[in-house]
Design an enzyme around this catalytic site. Structure first.
Site, PDB file in Angstrom:
ATOM      1  N   CYS A  91       0.839  -1.204   0.000  1.00  0.00           N
ATOM      2  CA  CYS A  91       0.000   0.000   0.000  1.00  0.00           C
ATOM      3  C   CYS A  91       0.874   1.255   0.000  1.00  0.00           C
ATOM      4  O   CYS A  91       1.540   1.554   0.993  1.00  0.00           O
ATOM      5  CB  CYS A  91      -0.904  -0.040   1.228  1.00  0.00           C
ATOM      6  SG  CYS A  91      -1.800   1.474   1.560  1.00  0.00           S
ATOM      7  N   CYS A  94       0.169   3.785   2.728  1.00  0.00           N
ATOM      8  CA  CYS A  94       0.607   3.229   4.017  1.00  0.00           C
ATOM      9  C   CYS A  94       2.102   3.460   4.210  1.00  0.00           C
ATOM     10  O   CYS A  94       2.546   3.853   5.289  1.00  0.00           O
ATOM     11  CB  CYS A  94       0.325   1.727   4.083  1.00  0.00           C
ATOM     12  SG  CYS A  94      -1.410   1.282   3.963  1.00  0.00           S
TER      13      CYS A  94
END
Length: 165
Positions: A91, A94
């Protein structure tokens, strides 16, 4: 630099939701492209980051606790206020949050910063009904008081957590 990208993406999304004109549409498209690029880069660099993190980098001075099914209950019982960051290696947003979270953890008083790797902790993902990453859940005395989906700047994290103290 990362904070500026996150702020640009968040502002573009908010502006697009409020008013749709050529400027907000273009900014929203650029923000979406940045999101896609960060995720593609994260996915392709995962093997290198994995090797680096396991062999070279030892982040023992981190104030962030990594949660899993075995330790989450004890941390939530012990700590009054806990911020849980649900994330994944693939991600992009993230990974952009990693340095922000480290800095936030060193600056936060009275708040325990934790992370849950979504790929390794499916039971927790199901338990907390996580639908997107990154996702932040603020817990007070073991009870969820609020959540936020998407990357945040230090300022946004501080505001998100301070409103609950």
């Amino acid at each position: 630099m990362i904070d500026k990208i996150i702020k640009y993406q968040n502002d573009s999304e908010k502006n697009f939701e409020q008013k749709k004109n050529i400027k907000t549409i273009i900014n929203y498209i650029i923000a979406f492209i940045l999101f896609l690029l960060s995720t593609i880069i994260s996915a392709f660099t995962f093997p290198l980051r994995f090797i680096y993190n396991k062999t070279i980098r030892r982040n023992s001075d981190s104030k962030i606790i990594h949660l899993n099914a075995r330790n989450i209950d004890s941390v939530l019982k012990k700590e009054k206020l806990v911020l849980i960051d649900f994330w994944a290696e693939w991600c992009g947003p993230c990974l952009m949050m990693n340095s922000t979270m480290e800095k936030f953890a060193t600056e936060s008083n009275g708040l325990r910063i934790t992370k849950v790797n979504a790929d390794l902790n499916w039971k927790l993902i199901n338990k907390f009904k996580i639908k997107g990453l990154p996702q932040f859940i603020l817990m007070k005395n073991g009870e969820e008081i609020k959540r936020h989906a998407g990357a945040m700047t230090i300022f946004e994290l501080t505001k998100f957590c301070d409103e609950s103290k």
